[in-house]
Design a protein around this motif. Structure first.
Motif, mmCIF file in Angstrom:
data_model
loop_
_atom_site.group_PDB
_atom_site.id
_atom_site.type_symbol
_atom_site.label_atom_id
_atom_site.label_comp_id
_atom_site.label_asym_id
_atom_site.label_seq_id
_atom_site.Cartn_x
_atom_site.Cartn_y
_atom_site.Cartn_z
ATOM 1 N N ASP A 1 0.829 -1.207 0.000
ATOM 2 C CA ASP A 1 0.000 0.000 0.000
ATOM 3 C C ASP A 1 0.868 1.264 0.000
ATOM 4 O OD1 ASP A 1 -2.337 -1.393 -0.077
ATOM 5 O OD2 ASP A 1 -2.870 -1.103 2.021
ATOM 6 N N LYS A 2 1.914 1.229 0.818
ATOM 7 C CA LYS A 2 2.795 2.386 0.916
ATOM 8 C C LYS A 2 3.618 2.560 -0.353
ATOM 9 C CE LYS A 2 6.434 4.352 3.860
ATOM 10 N NZ LYS A 2 7.283 4.125 5.066
ATOM 11 N N LEU A 3 4.054 1.443 -0.943
ATOM 12 C CA LEU A 3 4.903 1.503 -2.130
ATOM 13 C C LEU A 3 4.158 2.069 -3.332
ATOM 14 C CD1 LEU A 3 7.650 0.733 -3.446
ATOM 15 C CD2 LEU A 3 6.655 -1.515 -3.945
ATOM 16 N N PHE A 4 2.905 1.665 -3.502
ATOM 17 C CA PHE A 4 2.119 2.113 -4.655
ATOM 18 C C PHE A 4 1.169 3.262 -4.318
ATOM 19 C CE2 PHE A 4 3.059 -2.371 -5.824
ATOM 20 C CZ PHE A 4 3.759 -2.120 -7.000
ATOM 21 N N HIS A 5 1.254 3.776 -3.097
ATOM 22 C CA HIS A 5 0.418 4.896 -2.665
ATOM 23 C C HIS A 5 -1.069 4.590 -2.860
ATOM 24 C CE1 HIS A 5 4.074 7.301 -2.345
ATOM 25 N NE2 HIS A 5 4.390 6.929 -3.585
ATOM 26 N N ILE A 6 -1.467 3.410 -2.393
ATOM 27 C CA ILE A 6 -2.872 2.982 -2.467
ATOM 28 C C ILE A 6 -3.357 2.642 -1.071
ATOM 29 C CG2 ILE A 6 -2.703 2.117 -4.834
ATOM 30 C CD1 ILE A 6 -2.375 -0.685 -3.710
ATOM 31 N N ASP A 7 -4.649 2.526 -0.936
ATOM 32 C CA ASP A 7 -5.254 2.152 0.355
ATOM 33 C C ASP A 7 -6.176 0.960 0.104
ATOM 34 O OD1 ASP A 7 -5.756 2.316 3.067
ATOM 35 O OD2 ASP A 7 -7.482 3.635 2.804
ATOM 36 N N LEU A 8 -5.565 -0.183 -0.223
ATOM 37 C CA LEU A 8 -6.314 -1.360 -0.623
ATOM 38 C C LEU A 8 -6.250 -2.486 0.412
ATOM 39 C CD1 LEU A 8 -7.907 -2.978 -2.737
ATOM 40 C CD2 LEU A 8 -5.704 -3.590 -3.797
ATOM 41 N N TYR A 9 -5.049 -2.948 0.717
ATOM 42 C CA TYR A 9 -4.912 -4.123 1.572
ATOM 43 C C TYR A 9 -5.077 -3.807 3.050
ATOM 44 C CZ TYR A 9 -3.245 -6.333 -2.678
ATOM 45 O OH TYR A 9 -3.159 -6.814 -3.948
ATOM 46 N N THR A 10 -4.702 -2.609 3.451
ATOM 47 C CA THR A 10 -4.827 -2.263 4.881
ATOM 48 C C THR A 10 -6.285 -2.282 5.342
ATOM 49 O OG1 THR A 10 -2.786 -0.962 4.839
ATOM 50 C CG2 THR A 10 -4.350 -0.527 6.631
ATOM 51 N N PRO A 11 -7.216 -1.587 4.682
ATOM 52 C CA PRO A 11 -8.607 -1.672 5.131
ATOM 53 C C PRO A 11 -9.229 -3.047 4.891
ATOM 54 C CG PRO A 11 -8.449 -0.376 3.109
ATOM 55 C CD PRO A 11 -7.056 -0.612 3.583
ATOM 56 N N ALA A 12 -8.829 -3.729 3.840
ATOM 57 C CA ALA A 12 -9.419 -5.036 3.534
ATOM 58 C C ALA A 12 -9.085 -6.053 4.609
ATOM 59 C CB ALA A 12 -8.933 -5.518 2.166
ATOM 60 N N PHE A 13 -7.820 -6.134 5.000
ATOM 61 C CA PHE A 13 -7.416 -7.119 6.007
ATOM 62 C C PHE A 13 -7.741 -6.657 7.422
ATOM 63 C CE2 PHE A 13 -5.039 -8.743 2.435
ATOM 64 C CZ PHE A 13 -5.019 -10.117 2.649
ATOM 65 N N SER A 14 -7.789 -5.359 7.634
ATOM 66 C CA SER A 14 -8.138 -4.857 8.966
ATOM 67 C C SER A 14 -9.582 -5.183 9.318
ATOM 68 C CB SER A 14 -7.914 -3.349 9.046
ATOM 69 O OG SER A 14 -6.549 -3.029 8.854
ATOM 70 N N ASN A 15 -10.444 -5.281 8.314
ATOM 71 C CA ASN A 15 -11.864 -5.554 8.543
ATOM 72 C C ASN A 15 -12.296 -6.891 7.945
ATOM 73 O OD1 ASN A 15 -12.733 -2.774 9.672
ATOM 74 N ND2 ASN A 15 -11.679 -2.239 7.776
ATOM 75 N N SER A 16 -11.386 -7.834 7.915
ATOM 76 C CA SER A 16 -11.681 -9.157 7.369
ATOM 77 C C SER A 16 -12.792 -9.848 8.163
ATOM 78 C CB SER A 16 -10.419 -10.025 7.395
ATOM 79 O OG SER A 16 -10.720 -11.361 7.046
ATOM 80 N N SER A 17 -13.579 -10.659 7.487
ATOM 81 C CA SER A 17 -14.668 -11.377 8.160
ATOM 82 C C SER A 17 -14.140 -12.434 9.109
ATOM 83 C CB SER A 17 -15.586 -12.025 7.116
ATOM 84 O OG SER A 17 -16.230 -11.047 6.330
#
Length: 420
Positions: free
Chosen positions: A229-245
């Motif tokens: 996320d930090k390398l590509f300046h995106i906010d994809l995996y952090t919220p996805a895994f932080s709120n995993s089912s």
């Protein structure tokens, strides 16, 4: 495009063969007539009974408004009723059941859930392998290794099931895709059930919190994917895994299980490329530990589950591969492994059986049923013939599809009809 398709896929199609055709009919009465004359096997009863019980559990426990849940199940009912859609959705029922259970898991009351284990997995890891392999692999990190681990774990894992399904549909025998959906769905369904019954903290938890007790109010972590996320300046995996089912779903690793299942099916269909598929599984194993999402014991458990389910599917559902056939449209006859005939402890092997011998079951391109026993899914509704209005045209050229294309008769195969 149509000319190219005919040249590549239909050039060696057997004359008058309908084995690979899909059912394009929209009349629900066709499926209702099939259901009327359907005699379920013991396997069918367990299969649909188990999946129905899980779906009923999800229907009751999911907190979505009742109107939405009723609408969703009614839509599923309609898709099952129409021949065009039922040939896909019936076979995908294990996958749909897994997804329903997975996305409902986060709503289970914390007070009714099992205690989260933090120490068991790292302890087993140390006992079996002498150290924590995930900690060792995650000690040295850099951008190149991050991308190398991200590709199989964060990209291929989510796209591979669709790629595998498309390739199997085009180049594997008809009905083999049904077996893939069955095996892939049950692997993930059993995996999510185990993860809910045995919640275990992944390696990233030990890095963040040590061996402190965990609770269900905690958020998850993307582990090493946070660096992506930090390398590509995106906010994809952090919220996805932080709120995993299923935050504490380290054991078993379904990343490992899915990769192994994909490799097993591809190896079954394309054995010459088996080393490539093994490499992919090992690559993903390294990535999961490098990104601190799984212990090695989780990976082994996921792969063992995958292997067991694949073996069951292989000997009960999958057609044998004909190396002379290029694609699904090249098949005029399907042959299946006969577990009774090839059982070394059966009466066939001991010579005490006096009936006709058969090493496999055969499906002919005209789909006429020669044997009343059928283990095909869905619902075993294999007969396209309108039982109430039988005509000669029905018997000679009935429509066929992945949904209903397995009419079996016994025969004695030659020695080259057994494939790995």
């Amino acid at each position: 495009m149509a000319t190219l398709f005919r040249k590549w896929f239909l050039s060696d199609r057997p004359a008058n063969s309908a084995l690979a055709d899909l059912d394009t009919r929209l009349d629900p009465n066709i499926n209702w007539r099939k259901l009327k004359h359907y005699n379920p096997t013991i396997k069918d009863i367990f299969h649909y009974g188990f999946l129905s019980s899980v779906l009923l559990f999800v229907f009751i426990t999911n907190p979505a408004p009742w109107l939405y849940k009723i609408a969703a199940y009614f839509l599923l009912f309609l898709l099952f009723s129409i021949p065009l859609t039922s040939q896909f959705f019936f076979n995908a029922l294990p996958i749909l059941t897994w997804l329903a259970l997975y996305f409902t898991s986060s709503y289970f009351p914390a007070e009714k859930r099992p205690k989260i284990t933090v120490k068991v997995l790292p302890t087993i890891e140390t006992i079996l392998y002498g150290d924590n392999l995930s900690d060792i692999l995650a000690t040295t990190t850099n951008s190149f290794l991050d991308i190398l681990a991200w590709l199989p774990y964060g990209i291929c894992h989510f796209g591979a099931p669709f790629v595998v399904a498309i390739v199997l549909f085009l180049f594997a025998p008809p009905t083999l895709l049904n077996g893939y959906a069955f095996a892939f769905g049950y692997l993930n369904l059993f995996g999510v059930m185990i993860q809910n019954l045995f919640p275990a903290a992944p390696p990233w938890y030990k890095i963040l919190y040590g061996l402190e007790p965990a609770h269900y109010g905690m958020h998850g972590s993307p582990g090493g994917l946070a660096r992506i996320d930090k390398l590509f300046h995106i906010d994809l995996y952090t919220p996805a895994f932080s709120n995993s089912s299923v935050i504490f779903g380290a054991f078993p690793s379904l990343h490992s299980g899915c990769a192994t299942m994909e490799a097993l099916f591809f190896s079954y269909c394309f054995p010459k490329l088996r080393p490539l598929f093994i490499f992919y599984v090992c690559w993903l194993w390294w990535a999961t530990m490098y990104l601190t999402h799984h212990y090695f014991v989780d990976l082994m458990a996921g792969s063992v589950m995958s292997f067991v389910i694949f073996q069951y599917t292989k000997y009960n559902q999958l057609p044998l591969i004909d190396p002379d056939c290029f694609c699904r449209w090249s098949y005029g006859i399907l042959e299946k492994f006969d577990t009774v005939r090839n059982d070394p402890l059966s009466s066939y092997a001991t010579g005490s059986y006096t009936g006709s011998a058969s090493g496999a079951t055969r499906t002919s391109s005209n789909n006429i049923e020669y044997n009343s026993s059928s283990n095909e899914y869905p619902l075993g509704l294999d007969d396209d013939i309108d039982i109430e209005n039988v005509s000669l045209s029905n018997l000679t050229t009935p429509p066929s599809s992945d949904f209903n294309s397995s009419k079996e008769k016994s025969y004695t195969p030659s020695s080259n009809n057994t494939f790995d």
